[in-house]
Write a protein that holds these residues in place. Structure first.
Motif, PDB file in Angstrom:
ATOM      1  N   GLY A  34       2.679  12.072  12.159  1.00  0.00           N
ATOM      2  CA  GLY A  34       3.364  13.015  11.282  1.00  0.00           C
ATOM      3  C   GLY A  34       2.796  14.419  11.338  1.00  0.00           C
ATOM      4  N   ARG A  35       3.525  15.320  10.684  1.00  0.00           N
ATOM      5  CA  ARG A  35       3.104  16.720  10.577  1.00  0.00           C
ATOM      6  C   ARG A  35       3.608  17.231   9.234  1.00  0.00           C
ATOM      7  N   THR A  36       2.729  17.841   8.461  1.00  0.00           N
ATOM      8  CA  THR A  36       3.131  18.361   7.167  1.00  0.00           C
ATOM      9  C   THR A  36       2.318  19.587   6.811  1.00  0.00           C
ATOM     10  N   SER A  37       2.969  20.496   6.068  1.00  0.00           N
ATOM     11  CA  SER A  37       2.276  21.643   5.490  1.00  0.00           C
ATOM     12  C   SER A  37       2.150  21.484   3.985  1.00  0.00           C
ATOM     13  N   ALA A  38       2.712  20.394   3.471  1.00  0.00           N
ATOM     14  CA  ALA A  38       2.656  20.133   2.030  1.00  0.00           C
ATOM     15  C   ALA A  38       2.089  18.732   1.806  1.00  0.00           C
ATOM     16  N   ALA A  39       2.976  17.735   1.693  1.00  0.00           N
ATOM     17  CA  ALA A  39       2.509  16.361   1.479  1.00  0.00           C
ATOM     18  C   ALA A  39       3.573  15.387   1.955  1.00  0.00           C
ATOM     19  N   ASP A  40       3.133  14.282   2.533  1.00  0.00           N
ATOM     20  CA  ASP A  40       4.000  13.179   2.951  1.00  0.00           C
ATOM     21  C   ASP A  40       3.540  11.914   2.237  1.00  0.00           C
ATOM     22  N   GLY A  41       4.503  11.090   1.806  1.00  0.00           N
ATOM     23  CA  GLY A  41       4.186   9.805   1.196  1.00  0.00           C
ATOM     24  C   GLY A  41       4.695   8.668   2.062  1.00  0.00           C
ATOM     25  N   TRP A  42       3.867   7.614   2.224  1.00  0.00           N
ATOM     26  CA  TRP A  42       4.227   6.473   3.057  1.00  0.00           C
ATOM     27  C   TRP A  42       3.926   5.175   2.322  1.00  0.00           C
ATOM     28  N   VAL A  43       4.726   4.149   2.589  1.00  0.00           N
ATOM     29  CA  VAL A  43       4.553   2.856   1.938  1.00  0.00           C
ATOM     30  C   VAL A  43       4.675   1.759   2.981  1.00  0.00           C
ATOM     31  N   THR A  44       3.902   0.695   2.803  1.00  0.00           N
ATOM     32  CA  THR A  44       3.994  -0.481   3.661  1.00  0.00           C
ATOM     33  C   THR A  44       3.837  -1.722   2.805  1.00  0.00           C
ATOM     34  N   ASP A  55       0.827  -1.198   0.000  1.00  0.00           N
ATOM     35  CA  ASP A  55       0.000   0.000   0.000  1.00  0.00           C
ATOM     36  C   ASP A  55       0.867   1.257   0.000  1.00  0.00           C
ATOM     37  N   VAL A  56       0.452   2.260  -0.745  1.00  0.00           N
ATOM     38  CA  VAL A  56       1.111   3.561  -0.750  1.00  0.00           C
ATOM     39  C   VAL A  56       0.046   4.622  -0.505  1.00  0.00           C
ATOM     40  N   VAL A  57       0.297   5.511   0.446  1.00  0.00           N
ATOM     41  CA  VAL A  57      -0.638   6.604   0.686  1.00  0.00           C
ATOM     42  C   VAL A  57       0.115   7.928   0.673  1.00  0.00           C
ATOM     43  N   ARG A  58      -0.625   8.994   0.367  1.00  0.00           N
ATOM     44  CA  ARG A  58      -0.085  10.342   0.359  1.00  0.00           C
ATOM     45  C   ARG A  58      -1.013  11.210   1.207  1.00  0.00           C
ATOM     46  N   VAL A  59      -0.427  11.860   2.192  1.00  0.00           N
ATOM     47  CA  VAL A  59      -1.167  12.763   3.073  1.00  0.00           C
ATOM     48  C   VAL A  59      -0.872  14.182   2.623  1.00  0.00           C
ATOM     49  N   GLU A  60      -1.888  14.901   2.223  1.00  0.00           N
ATOM     50  CA  GLU A  60      -1.702  16.217   1.620  1.00  0.00           C
ATOM     51  C   GLU A  60      -2.488  17.271   2.393  1.00  0.00           C
ATOM     52  N   SER A  61      -1.812  18.345   2.797  1.00  0.00           N
ATOM     53  CA  SER A  61      -2.491  19.457   3.457  1.00  0.00           C
ATOM     54  C   SER A  61      -3.458  20.118   2.478  1.00  0.00           C
ATOM     55  N   ARG A  62      -4.655  20.394   2.955  1.00  0.00           N
ATOM     56  CA  ARG A  62      -5.660  20.996   2.067  1.00  0.00           C
ATOM     57  C   ARG A  62      -5.336  22.445   1.726  1.00  0.00           C
ATOM     58  N   HIS A  63      -4.846  23.195   2.683  1.00  0.00           N
ATOM     59  CA  HIS A  63      -4.689  24.633   2.493  1.00  0.00           C
ATOM     60  C   HIS A  63      -3.259  25.115   2.711  1.00  0.00           C
ATOM     61  N   GLY A  64      -2.303  24.194   2.797  1.00  0.00           N
ATOM     62  CA  GLY A  64      -0.929  24.590   3.043  1.00  0.00           C
ATOM     63  C   GLY A  64      -0.649  24.917   4.491  1.00  0.00           C
ATOM     64  N   ASP A  65      -1.607  24.652   5.359  1.00  0.00           N
ATOM     65  CA  ASP A  65      -1.415  24.861   6.790  1.00  0.00           C
ATOM     66  C   ASP A  65      -0.928  23.564   7.433  1.00  0.00           C
ATOM     67  N   PHE A 124      -6.462   6.079   9.552  1.00  0.00           N
ATOM     68  CA  PHE A 124      -5.902   7.415   9.370  1.00  0.00           C
ATOM     69  C   PHE A 124      -6.796   8.405  10.098  1.00  0.00           C
ATOM     70  N   GLU A 125      -6.182   9.317  10.832  1.00  0.00           N
ATOM     71  CA  GLU A 125      -6.950  10.364  11.491  1.00  0.00           C
ATOM     72  C   GLU A 125      -6.088  11.613  11.636  1.00  0.00           C
ATOM     73  N   THR A 126      -6.723  12.763  11.552  1.00  0.00           N
ATOM     74  CA  THR A 126      -6.017  14.027  11.753  1.00  0.00           C
ATOM     75  C   THR A 126      -6.284  14.516  13.172  1.00  0.00           C
ATOM     76  N   GLU A 127      -5.248  15.041  13.791  1.00  0.00           N
ATOM     77  CA  GLU A 127      -5.365  15.568  15.146  1.00  0.00           C
ATOM     78  C   GLU A 127      -5.459  17.088  15.152  1.00  0.00           C
ATOM     79  N   ALA A 128      -4.971  17.699  14.085  1.00  0.00           N
ATOM     80  CA  ALA A 128      -5.091  19.155  13.931  1.00  0.00           C
ATOM     81  C   ALA A 128      -4.911  19.476  12.456  1.00  0.00           C
ATOM     82  N   GLY A 129      -5.713  20.393  11.939  1.00  0.00           N
ATOM     83  CA  GLY A 129      -5.603  20.752  10.539  1.00  0.00           C
ATOM     84  C   GLY A 129      -6.500  19.894   9.669  1.00  0.00           C
ATOM     85  N   SER A 130      -6.429  20.150   8.370  1.00  0.00           N
ATOM     86  CA  SER A 130      -7.274  19.451   7.404  1.00  0.00           C
ATOM     87  C   SER A 130      -6.403  18.856   6.310  1.00  0.00           C
ATOM     88  N   ALA A 131      -6.662  17.577   5.982  1.00  0.00           N
ATOM     89  CA  ALA A 131      -5.821  16.879   5.000  1.00  0.00           C
ATOM     90  C   ALA A 131      -6.668  16.068   4.050  1.00  0.00           C
TER      91      ALA A 131
END
Length: 385
Positions: free
Chosen positions: A275-285, A237-247, A292-299
């Motif tokens: 993790g924490r990102t203002s752009a995008a992170d990619g992960w593979v397993t 599996d490959v996932v990409r976590v992307e910030s919606r607004h750059g925050d 998947f859950e966000t603790e702060a911000g929108s992704a």
């Protein structure tokens, strides 16, 4: 429901039947010869190679029982030729399967057909793959020579280069290759080294989950050139976590196998990324992401480059289908859904269901089967993805 049957004879798979518990030689002929009414076969801890599919037809009061402390102690190694259905039951009754794990190469699906006329019990049975094997202490790779062995080579270009690689299984220097890397540079699933003109070669199981390279070098996986920027391999599996607004977005990502960062990075030993990102992170397993859950911000979440609902990650992956005039009870190790739409995810967090059907029922579930009982006349299928 049905009470436990009695047996005319109990046979030890090793001392009585002569089955090889090391997994080196197939056990098919001896096991098939012992498949008869009134026989309970007990498997001591070990690995038993199934080189072809097995069918139990028109037998009664028959059992396959692992005698280890848990199901992982008795491992039925399923060869490619025996997939996808290594075991089928037809026209039989009073059967018991208890305490073992089917082991396949690189997460191949397994289906188990149960055509019953009476009762069948399945207890503490699961499916895994060789990529999950990270607990053995032996430094030798010989125990994996029967299958699932892969190679990785790092080829120097004349200037100093340093690298670090982590796999989801085990990794060892390849003594048969031109490697000069000492074993001290290998720790568990991770190997590291530096080279100039040399070639460092390894054997490993599972998938490459993290790879980092500083300096010029060529990389080959299974003899094929691979760009270092394309590692880890994306067979899982490959996932990409992307910030919606750059925050900044704080998030948590869970998987059922080691997790590596796409393009390199450390592996999460507990299969969890915070993790924490203002752009995008990619992960593979090499396995599956399951939460998947966000603790702060929108992704936004992408899986294999497709935008998905986070709930889709937690959708159950295994299937139980039953049809006919059958009474059943199913207890699993994870979530269990009734006629679930796998795209919705979530679902009731229960692990047991029961019912009587004269038509058909479909359940999806996670994990292994703690206990399944069937009684009646009908057909059922256990499918492990």
């Amino acid at each position: 429901m049905h009470s436990d049957p009695t047996y005319d004879r109990v046979r030890c798979a090793v001392s009585d039947l002569g089955l090889d518990p090391t997994g080196a030689d197939p056990v098919d002929d001896a096991l098939a010869a012992a498949t008869e009414t009134g026989t309970r076969i007990e498997f001591p801890p070990g690995e038993y190679l199934l080189a072809r599919p097995h069918t139990l037809a028109d037998v009664e009061r028959h059992a396959w029982v692992g005698t280890g402390e848990d199901r992982e102690a008795v491992r039925l190694l399923v060869a490619e030729e025996a997939l996808p259905t290594p075991l089928t039951v037809t026209g039989s009754r009073d059967l018991l399967f208890d305490g073992f794990t089917f082991v396949t190469e690189r997460s191949r699906p397994v289906e188990w057909g149960l055509d019953v006329d009476g009762s069948v019990t399945v207890a503490d049975v699961g499916v895994t793959d060789r990529g999950d094997e990270t607990t053995h202490d032996e430094p030798s790779i010989d125990r994996y020579r029967r299958g699932g062995i892969r190679t990785l080579s790092v080829v120097g270009r004349g200037a100093v280069a340093s690298y670090e690689v982590t796999v989801s299984g085990r990794i060892c220097p390849d003594a048969s290759g031109p490697s000069h890397t000492p074993a001290a540079n290998v720790s568990g699933p991770t190997a590291e080294g530096s080279l100039r003109d040399e070639i460092d070669q390894y054997r490993f199981t599972g998938e490459v989950t993290a790879f980092s390279l500083t300096g010029p070098a060529d990389v080959r996986v299974d003899g094929r050139p691979v760009s270092p920027t394309r590692l880890p391999a994306t067979d899982g599996d490959v996932v990409r976590v992307e910030s919606r607004h750059g925050d900044p977005v704080d998030y948590r990502l869970d998987a059922d196998a080691p997790v590596g960062q796409v393009g390199g990075g450390a592996v999460a030993a507990d299969h969890t990324i915070e993790g924490r990102t203002s752009a995008a992170d990619g992960w593979v397993t090499s396995g599956h992401f399951d939460q998947f859950e966000t603790e702060a911000g929108s992704a936004r979440l992408f899986q294999e480059r497709v935008l998905v609902s986070p709930a889709a990650l937690s959708a159950p992956r295994n299937d139980f289908l039953v049809a006919g005039d059958v009474e059943y009870t199913l207890r699993t190790e994870g979530r269990l859904h009734e006629d679930a739409d796998p795209t919705l995810g979530g679902g009731t967090r229960v692990s047991e269901t029961a019912g009587v059907t004269d038509e058909s029922v479909h359940h999806r579930f996670d994990g292994g089967v703690s206990r399944l009982t069937l009684e009646g006349e009908g057909a059922a299928t256990l499918a492990f993805e």
